[in-house]
Design a protein around this motif. Structure first.
Motif, short mmCIF file in Angstrom:
data_model
loop_
_atom_site.label_atom_id
_atom_site.label_comp_id
_atom_site.label_asym_id
_atom_site.label_seq_id
_atom_site.Cartn_x
_atom_site.Cartn_y
_atom_site.Cartn_z
N ARG A 112 42.76 25.22 52.26
CA ARG A 112 43.34 25.51 50.94
C ARG A 112 42.33 25.28 49.84
NH1 ARG A 112 48.01 23.29 53.43
NH2 ARG A 112 47.48 21.20 52.70
N GLU A 113 41.53 24.23 49.98
CA GLU A 113 40.53 23.93 48.96
C GLU A 113 39.47 25.03 48.89
OE1 GLU A 113 38.94 22.04 45.80
OE2 GLU A 113 40.83 21.58 46.82
N VAL A 114 39.03 25.50 50.05
CA VAL A 114 38.02 26.57 50.09
C VAL A 114 38.56 27.84 49.44
CG1 VAL A 114 36.75 28.12 51.62
CG2 VAL A 114 36.81 25.68 52.10
N LEU A 115 39.81 28.17 49.74
CA LEU A 115 40.42 29.37 49.17
C LEU A 115 40.59 29.23 47.66
CD1 LEU A 115 43.07 30.06 51.95
CD2 LEU A 115 41.09 31.48 51.40
N LYS A 116 40.92 28.03 47.19
CA LYS A 116 41.05 27.82 45.75
C LYS A 116 39.69 27.98 45.06
CE LYS A 116 45.07 24.73 45.88
NZ LYS A 116 45.57 23.35 45.64
N GLN A 117 38.64 27.49 45.70
CA GLN A 117 37.29 27.66 45.15
C GLN A 117 36.91 29.13 45.09
OE1 GLN A 117 34.66 25.20 47.46
NE2 GLN A 117 35.60 23.29 46.79
N LEU A 118 37.25 29.87 46.14
CA LEU A 118 36.97 31.30 46.16
C LEU A 118 37.69 32.00 45.01
CD1 LEU A 118 35.89 33.90 47.44
CD2 LEU A 118 37.86 33.88 48.97
N LYS A 119 38.93 31.64 44.79
CA LYS A 119 39.70 32.25 43.70
C LYS A 119 39.09 31.92 42.34
CE LYS A 119 44.29 32.56 41.66
NZ LYS A 119 45.67 32.04 41.62
N ALA A 120 38.61 30.69 42.17
CA ALA A 120 38.00 30.29 40.90
C ALA A 120 36.72 31.07 40.63
CB ALA A 120 37.71 28.79 40.91
N VAL A 121 35.89 31.22 41.67
CA VAL A 121 34.64 31.98 41.52
C VAL A 121 34.95 33.44 41.22
CG1 VAL A 121 32.57 32.78 42.73
CG2 VAL A 121 33.32 30.42 42.98
N PHE A 122 35.96 33.97 41.88
CA PHE A 122 36.37 35.37 41.65
C PHE A 122 36.81 35.55 40.19
CE2 PHE A 122 39.84 38.68 42.47
CZ PHE A 122 38.97 39.74 42.28
N ALA A 123 37.55 34.59 39.65
CA ALA A 123 38.00 34.67 38.26
C ALA A 123 36.81 34.65 37.30
CB ALA A 123 38.95 33.51 37.96
N GLU A 124 35.82 33.82 37.58
CA GLU A 124 34.62 33.77 36.74
C GLU A 124 33.87 35.10 36.78
OE1 GLU A 124 32.23 30.51 37.96
OE2 GLU A 124 33.70 28.98 37.39
N TYR A 125 33.79 35.68 37.96
CA TYR A 125 33.11 36.97 38.12
C TYR A 125 33.81 38.05 37.30
CZ TYR A 125 31.81 41.39 40.29
OH TYR A 125 31.41 42.69 40.49
N ILE A 126 35.13 38.09 37.36
CA ILE A 126 35.88 39.10 36.63
C ILE A 126 35.72 38.90 35.12
CG2 ILE A 126 38.19 39.97 36.14
CD1 ILE A 126 36.98 40.90 38.79
N ALA A 127 35.73 37.65 34.67
CA ALA A 127 35.57 37.38 33.24
C ALA A 127 34.22 37.89 32.74
CB ALA A 127 35.70 35.88 32.98
N SER A 128 33.16 37.62 33.50
CA SER A 128 31.83 38.11 33.10
C SER A 128 31.76 39.63 33.17
CB SER A 128 30.75 37.49 33.99
OG SER A 128 30.88 37.93 35.34
N SER A 129 32.43 40.22 34.16
CA SER A 129 32.44 41.68 34.29
C SER A 129 33.17 42.34 33.12
CB SER A 129 33.09 42.09 35.61
OG SER A 129 32.35 41.61 36.71
N GLU A 130 34.26 41.71 32.67
CA GLU A 130 34.97 42.25 31.51
C GLU A 130 34.07 42.18 30.26
OE1 GLU A 130 39.41 41.68 31.10
OE2 GLU A 130 38.94 39.99 32.40
N GLY A 131 33.29 41.11 30.14
CA GLY A 131 32.34 41.02 29.03
C GLY A 131 31.30 42.12 29.08
N GLN A 132 30.79 42.38 30.27
CA GLN A 132 29.83 43.48 30.44
C GLN A 132 30.46 44.83 30.13
OE1 GLN A 132 28.43 42.67 34.50
NE2 GLN A 132 26.43 42.23 33.65
N ALA A 133 31.71 44.98 30.53
CA ALA A 133 32.41 46.24 30.26
C ALA A 133 32.55 46.47 28.76
CB ALA A 133 33.78 46.24 30.92
N GLY A 134 32.90 45.41 28.03
CA GLY A 134 33.01 45.54 26.58
C GLY A 134 31.68 45.87 25.93
#
Length: 220
Positions: A112-134
Motif C-alpha cells: 500500500r505504501e509503494v502504491l501511495k508513493q506511485l500515486k504521489a509521483v504521478f500527481a507531481e508529474y501531471i501538475a508539471s505537465s499542466e504547467g508545460q501545457a499552459g
C-alpha cells in the motif's frame, strides 16, 4: 477357550474399528484443513492477481498521459493543444482511480505504501505537465499574434523606407539596430519554445525593448 478366543478377536476387531474410524476422521480433518488452506491460498492469489491487474491498468493510463503530454508540446494550434490536454486529464483521472483501487485491495502495508508513493509521483508529474501545457499554449498565442501582425509590420516598414527622411544615415542606423534587436528577440523566442528555459524569456524581452527604443528614434 473358544469363547475367550472369540472375545479376543472381537476386542481386536473393535480396536481395529476404532483405529479405522480415527484414521477416517483424521483423513477427513486433514482434508478439511487442506481444503481451507487451499481456499485461503486461492483467495490470496485471486486478490494478488486483482491488484496486479488493477496496477497494470493504472500503468496503461499513466503511459497515455505521457503520450498526451508529448502531443501537447508538439501541437501547432490551440485547439490541438486543448484536445491533447483533455486526453491527458481524462487519463489522469482514470489512472488515479485504478491506483486507489489497488491501494484498497493491497494485502500488505508495504504494498500500500509503494502504491501511495506511485500515486504521489504521478500527481507531481501531471501538475508539471499542466504547467508545460499552459506555457506552450502561451507560446502558440504569441506565435499567432506574430503571424497576425506581420502584414501590419510589412506595411509600416515599407512606409518608413519610402519616406524622404529615410536617406538620413542616422535613421538608417537606428532602423538597422531595431531590426537586429528584433532578430535577437525572435531567436530567444524560438529557443524558449524549444527548450522551455526561462533564461530565454529575459533575453527575448531585453531584445524587444531595444528594438522598440530604436524604432522610437526612427519615428522621432
Amino acid at each position: 477357550m473358544l469363547r475367550l478366543s472369540n472375545i479376543r478377536i472381537g476386542t481386536k476387531l473393535a480396536i481395529m474399528g476404532v483405529v479405522a474410524i480415527l484414521l477416517v476422521l483424521g483423513m477427513a480433518l486433514n482434508q478439511y484443513v487442506s481444503s481451507n488452506a487451499l481456499a485461503e491460498l486461492k483467495t490470496k492469489e485471486d486478490r494478488a492477481l486483482s491488484v496486479r491487474t488493477t496496477v497494470r491498468q493504472g500503468q496503461v493510463e499513466i503511459l497515455r498521459t505521457w503520450v498526451a503530454r508529448r502531443n501537447i508540446l508538439l501541437s501547432e494550434t490551440i485547439p490541438e493543444a486543448d484536445a491533447a490536454l483533455k486526453l491527458m486529464l481524462d487519463s489522469t483521472v482514470a489512472g488515479q482511480e485504478q491506483l486507489d483501487k489497488a491501494v484498497e485491495a493491497a494485502a500488505t502495508t508495504d504494498d500500500r505504501e509503494v502504491l501511495k508513493q506511485l500515486k504521489a509521483v504521478f500527481a507531481e508529474y501531471i501538475a508539471s505537465s499542466e504547467g508545460q501545457a499552459g506555457a506552450h499554449k502561451d507560446i502558440l498565442n504569441l506565435r499567432k499574434r506574430q503571424i497576425d501582425t506581420t502584414p501590419a509590420w510589412n506595411k509600416a516598414y515599407d512606409a518608413v523606407t519610402a519616406a524622404p527622411g529615410y536617406a538620413d544615415p542616422e535613421i538608417q542606423g537606428d532602423m538597422r539596430d531595431g531590426l537586429l534587436s528584433m532578430k535577437d528577440a525572435r531567436i530567444a523566442y524560438w529557443r524558449y519554445s524549444t527548450l522551455l528555459d526561462d533564461q530565454f524569456t529575459g533575453a527575448m524581452h531585453e531584445a524587444a525593448n531595444k528594438a522598440i527604443a530604436s524604432f522610437k528614434l526612427v519615428k522621432g
